[in-house]
Scaffold this active site. Structure first.
Site, short mmCIF file in Angstrom:
data_model
loop_
_atom_site.label_atom_id
_atom_site.label_comp_id
_atom_site.label_asym_id
_atom_site.label_seq_id
_atom_site.Cartn_x
_atom_site.Cartn_y
_atom_site.Cartn_z
CG HIS A 49 -1.82 1.13 1.39
ND1 HIS A 49 -1.88 1.89 2.54
CD2 HIS A 49 -2.72 1.66 0.54
CE1 HIS A 49 -2.80 2.83 2.39
NE2 HIS A 49 -3.32 2.72 1.19
CD GLU A 81 -2.61 2.27 -3.24
OE1 GLU A 81 -3.73 2.82 -3.20
OE2 GLU A 81 -1.67 2.58 -2.49
CG ASP A 83 -2.24 6.92 -3.42
OD1 ASP A 83 -3.35 6.37 -3.42
OD2 ASP A 83 -1.36 6.69 -2.57
CG HIS A 96 -2.89 9.30 -0.14
ND1 HIS A 96 -3.61 10.07 0.75
CD2 HIS A 96 -3.58 8.14 -0.29
CE1 HIS A 96 -4.70 9.40 1.12
NE2 HIS A 96 -4.70 8.24 0.51
#
Length: 339
Positions: A49, A81, A83, A96
């Site tokens: 993440h 992952e 953003d 993010h």
């Protein structure tokens, strides 16, 4: 003549195999497992993440940083992952928050700054506020870093209308098969709107629907969504809600009918165990999240629980702990890394 050509081809293939030249990259092997969920239901893939930023409950790297991604790759994750947002002049950058304040040395909105301006913003480690040598990265830079090693899951923070452009960028780098873009889907109307954008992006890439159990419980709807996008995986959000105790029920998205639909459709079931700030532990996973696994030292009630309930992909802030426990308990099948 055909026999001699065939024999020569077989001989060349055998030589290449022995020398390792024909060996697929690790990313290619990961893609094969993504595309063949039913063949690999005894293996749980791990997604780092925010690129991989925590370990043992502490922030160790700046989120969405190259250092975090490198560490996650070294650990053996299948995916990172990231953003994605846009700069003022239309470049895709990895960040993010809407604002720069929490994760960089700069202040203000990401979208209010040009790429040149963003390249003066150094990433910081949240909590300690240690300033790193890294500056706000572009999507291209992060894809290049991941090339050949892991698949990149794009958390699109700028809206479905950007799906075609995001995929065009990946396609321009020859990495469309190594990128997964995702969006929430909760109704037929939303499905149709997202499908228009996915169709506009053209073939040859992966789209992943996100389904949350506060809006969707019907396995037939989930199967319809998967079929419309030829999905290789679906991200399932199992909200904790107001529950104050650990429950045995994994919720409607992890019941037999959904697992049967996943098998029929040959797609992976994805669960999130990472925490959300100012929310109860395991908020996205019925209380069974990373904090329970690491701080409370009961990983079997998190990683083991979700594996036994059909999840073959876990997105986590604790990739090291997750991989170690899953490997020790027979939920990981090694890759061929002889090349």
């Amino acid at each position: 003549m055909r026999r001699s050509i065939l024999a020569a081809a077989i001989s060349v293939h055998a030589c290449l195999a022995m020398t390792g030249v024909a060996q697929a990259s690790r990313a290619d092997q990961i893609i094969e497992r993504i595309e063949n969920a039913n063949r690999w239901r005894d293996h749980v893939m791990i997604v780092a993440h925010r690129g991989g930023w925590k370990e043992n409950g502490e922030v160790r790297w700046a989120e969405n940083s190259k250092a975090g991604v490198r560490h996650a790759i070294a650990l053996g994750v299948e995916m990172v992952e990231l953003d994605v947002r846009t700069s003022k002049d239309g470049h895709y950058v990895v960040m993010h928050d809407t604002w720069l304040d929490r994760t960089t040395t700069c202040r203000g909105e990401v979208a209010a700054r040009t790429l040149v301006e963003l390249k003066s913003c150094h990433l910081v480690v949240e909590g300690s506020r240690d300033v790193t040598d890294e500056v706000v990265p572009t999507m291209e830079e992060m894809l290049a870093l991941a090339r050949g090693s892991v698949v990149v899951n794009i958390d699109n923070k700028v809206g479905p209308q950007h799906i075609p452009a995001i995929l065009a960028l990946a396609r321009g780098m020859g990495m469309e098969r190594s990128v997964i873009v995702k969006e929430n889907i909760w109704s037929m109307e939303r499905l149709a709107a997202i499908k228009d954008e996915v169709d506009a992006a053209g073939p040859g890439f992966r789209f992943m629907p996100i389904i949350a159990d506060d809006a969707v419980e019907d396995a037939r709807f989930i199967e319809t969504v998967a079929g419309n996008f030829s999905a290789n995986m679906i991200e399932m959000v199992a909200w904790r809600g107001d529950r104050r105790r650990l429950e045995a029920d994994a919720g409607p998205l992890f019941r037999a009918r959904v697992r049967a639909a996943a098998i029929r459709g040959n797609w992976h079931i994805w669960v999130n165990t990472y925490p959300i700030v100012n929310k109860p532990s395991g908020f996205l996973a019925r209380g069974r999240g990373d904090e329970l696994a690491v701080q409370a030292s009961v990983p079997d009630e998190v990683y083991g629980y979700w594996a036994e309930h059909g999840a073959t992909v876990i997105q986590t802030d604790e990739p090291k702990a997750a991989i170690e426990w899953l490997e020790q308990n027979g939920y990981r099948v090694p890759y061929d890394l002889t090349n």
